[in-house]
Write a protein that holds these residues in place. Structure first.
Motif, PDB file in Angstrom:
ATOM      1  N   UNK A 225       0.798  -1.227   0.000  1.00 57.56           N
ATOM      2  CA  UNK A 225       0.000   0.000   0.000  1.00 57.56           C
ATOM      3  C   UNK A 225       0.826   1.270   0.000  1.00 57.56           C
ATOM      4  N   UNK A 226       2.090   1.140   0.380  1.00 53.73           N
ATOM      5  CA  UNK A 226       3.067   2.224   0.222  1.00 53.73           C
ATOM      6  C   UNK A 226       4.361   1.548  -0.185  1.00 53.73           C
ATOM      7  N   UNK A 227       4.963   2.020  -1.269  1.00 51.76           N
ATOM      8  CA  UNK A 227       6.170   1.350  -1.763  1.00 51.76           C
ATOM      9  C   UNK A 227       7.355   2.304  -1.766  1.00 51.76           C
ATOM     10  N   UNK A 228       8.514   1.770  -1.411  1.00 51.39           N
ATOM     11  CA  UNK A 228       9.742   2.561  -1.431  1.00 51.39           C
ATOM     12  C   UNK A 228      10.323   2.543  -2.827  1.00 51.39           C
ATOM     13  N   UNK A 229      10.586   3.731  -3.368  1.00 51.71           N
ATOM     14  CA  UNK A 229      11.229   3.867  -4.672  1.00 51.71           C
ATOM     15  C   UNK A 229      12.631   4.431  -4.453  1.00 51.71           C
ATOM     16  N   UNK A 230      13.579   3.545  -4.199  1.00 52.64           N
ATOM     17  CA  UNK A 230      14.944   4.007  -3.963  1.00 52.64           C
ATOM     18  C   UNK A 230      15.585   4.526  -5.247  1.00 52.64           C
ATOM     19  N   UNK A 231      14.997   4.186  -6.401  1.00 54.45           N
ATOM     20  CA  UNK A 231      15.522   4.711  -7.665  1.00 54.45           C
ATOM     21  C   UNK A 231      15.276   6.206  -7.790  1.00 54.45           C
ATOM     22  N   UNK A 232      14.276   6.713  -7.058  1.00 50.47           N
ATOM     23  CA  UNK A 232      14.029   8.161  -7.092  1.00 50.47           C
ATOM     24  C   UNK A 232      13.853   8.743  -5.689  1.00 50.47           C
TER      25      UNK A 232
ATOM     26  N   UNK B 243       8.705   7.630  -1.412  1.00 53.80           N
ATOM     27  CA  UNK B 243       7.733   6.593  -1.043  1.00 53.80           C
ATOM     28  C   UNK B 243       6.411   6.970  -1.701  1.00 53.80           C
ATOM     29  N   UNK B 244       5.801   5.975  -2.340  1.00 49.10           N
ATOM     30  CA  UNK B 244       4.540   6.196  -3.040  1.00 49.10           C
ATOM     31  C   UNK B 244       3.405   5.551  -2.254  1.00 49.10           C
ATOM     32  N   UNK B 245       2.429   6.365  -1.857  1.00 55.79           N
ATOM     33  CA  UNK B 245       1.242   5.879  -1.146  1.00 55.79           C
ATOM     34  C   UNK B 245       0.174   5.561  -2.189  1.00 55.79           C
ATOM     35  N   UNK B 246      -0.373   4.319  -2.126  1.00 57.67           N
ATOM     36  CA  UNK B 246      -1.235   3.855  -3.213  1.00 57.67           C
ATOM     37  C   UNK B 246      -2.646   3.463  -2.766  1.00 57.67           C
ATOM     38  N   UNK B 247      -2.996   3.729  -1.522  1.00 56.23           N
ATOM     39  CA  UNK B 247      -4.263   3.216  -0.988  1.00 56.23           C
ATOM     40  C   UNK B 247      -5.438   4.174  -1.125  1.00 56.23           C
ATOM     41  N   UNK B 248      -5.221   5.317  -1.758  1.00 58.85           N
ATOM     42  CA  UNK B 248      -6.278   6.329  -1.807  1.00 58.85           C
ATOM     43  C   UNK B 248      -7.180   6.079  -3.019  1.00 58.85           C
ATOM     44  N   UNK B 249      -8.455   5.862  -2.773  1.00 58.70           N
ATOM     45  CA  UNK B 249      -9.436   5.790  -3.864  1.00 58.70           C
ATOM     46  C   UNK B 249      -9.557   7.181  -4.481  1.00 58.70           C
ATOM     47  N   UNK B 250      -9.643   7.238  -5.816  1.00 62.39           N
ATOM     48  CA  UNK B 250      -9.854   8.550  -6.426  1.00 62.39           C
ATOM     49  C   UNK B 250     -11.278   9.026  -6.123  1.00 62.39           C
ATOM     50  N   UNK B 251     -11.455  10.338  -6.086  1.00 61.87           N
ATOM     51  CA  UNK B 251     -12.724  10.945  -5.699  1.00 61.87           C
ATOM     52  C   UNK B 251     -13.498  11.421  -6.932  1.00 61.87           C
ATOM     53  N   UNK B 252     -14.496  12.255  -6.695  1.00 69.20           N
ATOM     54  CA  UNK B 252     -15.347  12.730  -7.780  1.00 69.20           C
ATOM     55  C   UNK B 252     -14.750  13.902  -8.535  1.00 69.20           C
ATOM     56  N   UNK B 253     -13.783  14.606  -7.930  1.00 67.16           N
ATOM     57  CA  UNK B 253     -13.195  15.784  -8.577  1.00 67.16           C
ATOM     58  C   UNK B 253     -11.840  16.086  -7.942  1.00 67.16           C
TER      59      UNK B 253
END
Length: 408
Positions: free
Chosen positions: A250-257, A260-270
């Protein structure tokens, strides 16, 4: 991110939207046509000033993202919205338009899924061979990602510790996927319910969604990347899959850049809602990193398993989940009992003065009226006919055009 930035110095935000046919309301696998209309030829990434456009795994999803690191979230809502209006204009002759929310409420992934056939297609095809990407967890998902930088191991430790403890609360702020295939699923965040198991064939990739207690580059490589490489080996004979691409926590470490990328957020209406949620999460993370609620040691002491228990319940109940774990609430300076909604209200009041005023209205509406999932369920009520569901989701399309939040 070319050079390493320090904590909270810059931000990267990604928003995913689906293309929908105006007449049938079905998903439209025509992102390639959109990109050609914009660029005159099919290129995988289009830079459009401060925002870039790109394809995703499936042919009906377009990703909009900050074009490089942004120094502030204050004006991102307007920038994303301007791109949405431009895209809708380009889609008009095709009789299509964009739709927000994390899952199409009527899509049948078995019949409606078309994988992207252009750039990176060999990667997507291999994924499809391993996991069968014709499923809600693969082809009917739109999310918001936050990328946050760290400079070195010391900053990674603080950021990863703070992010891990806040992940269980995210469904109670952003859940927006309560309906699949015309049925109310019983989960406020159906996207995350599928996210947990859509790579069950190779459990090393997702783990428990909540990342393990790892606070340095070396331990992360040893405990996450090495097992992933070993597990994927038999499937990836030509070594085309990348460890960063494969890590699906749900959160991944990007040591190449150095992010940390958080990925658990549902997109909303706007975008107004999306960016307000991102801004709130970022300010809360700053407060946690600054030890405003508890010590770094207290943050690091939580196992993935213990955090997963709360997270798993929040996927189902969203903001209404009653948190009974006193130690977890103590992390945020609270006493039991409290709902996830109570925790977010408390956190919002704590950081409100640091948030740009443009975000206040959106956050307050979400905290008072509930997640988008809750508001959608209220609007749908007991009438789950296709016609009624479409009429509710057409209102979401209006929200996207006007950049206003949905009110049931």
């Amino acid at each position: 991110m070319a050079k390493p930035y320090h904590l909270f110095e810059v931000y990267g935000i990604e928003l995913e939207y689906m293309l929908v046919n105006n007449d049938s309301f079905k998903v439209a696998p025509q992102v390639d046509e959109l990109l050609i209309k914009k660029a005159g030829e099919l290129i995988p990434d289009i830079e459009n000033g401060d925002i870039a456009w790109s394809n995703e795994l499936v042919a009906h999803v377009i990703e909009l993202k900050t074009n490089g690191p942004a120094n502030s979230t204050d004006d991102l809502s307007e920038k994303f919205h301007a791109n949405i209006l431009e895209i809708n204009e380009l889609l008009q002759p095709l009789n299509l338009q964009l739709l927000g929310s994390a899952a199409h409420p009527l899509m049948n992934p078995n019949t409606d899924t078309q994988l992207w056939k252009h750039s990176y297609s060999e990667v997507y095809a291999l994924y499809n061979t391993i996991f069968n990407c014709k499923g809600h967890g693969w082809s009917n998902v739109q999310s918001t990602h936050i990328n946050l930088p760290f400079f070195d191991d010391s900053e990674f430790e603080k950021l990863h510790a703070a992010i891990r403890i806040i992940l269980p609360l995210i469904p109670g702020l952003s859940a927006s996927s309560p309906v699949l295939e015309g049925k109310i699923t019983g989960f406020k965040d159906s996207r995350l319910e599928f996210y947990k198991t859509n790579q069950k064939e190779i459990p090393e990739l997702t783990g428990l969604v909540i990342p393990e207690q790892l606070f340095s580059k070396q331990t992360y490589h040893t405990a996450i990347f090495e097992p992933i490489k070993r597990a994927i080996g038999p499937y990836d004979k030509n070594k085309i899959l990348d460890q960063y691409f494969l890590n699906s926590r749900g959160a991944i470490a990007r040591f190449d850049r150095n992010a940390i990328e958080i990925r658990l957020i549902d997109i909303q209406e706007c975008p107004k809602a999306d960016i307000a949620i991102c801004a709130l999460i970022i300010e809360v993370l700053k407060a946690i990193v600054n030890k405003e609620f508890c010590s770094l040691q207290a943050q690091k002491s939580w196992t993935a398993q213990d955090l997963f228990v709360i997270f798993d319940a929040a996927i189902k109940q969203g903001e209404e989940l009653q948190i009974v774990n006193k130690d977890y609430l103590k992390l945020f300076g609270m006493k039991t009992p409290a709902t996830v909604q109570d925790v977010w209200k408390h956190l919002y009041q704590t950081v409100k003065s640091n948030l740009h005023p443009s975000h206040h209205d959106a956050i307050e509406l979400i905290l008072e009226e509930g997640t988008l999932a809750t508001r959608l369920l209220k609007a749908i009520g007991t009438d789950t006919s296709e016609k009624h569901i479409i009429s509710v989701y057409r209102q979401l399309q209006e929200c996207l055009k006007t950049n206003n939040l949905f009110q049931s």
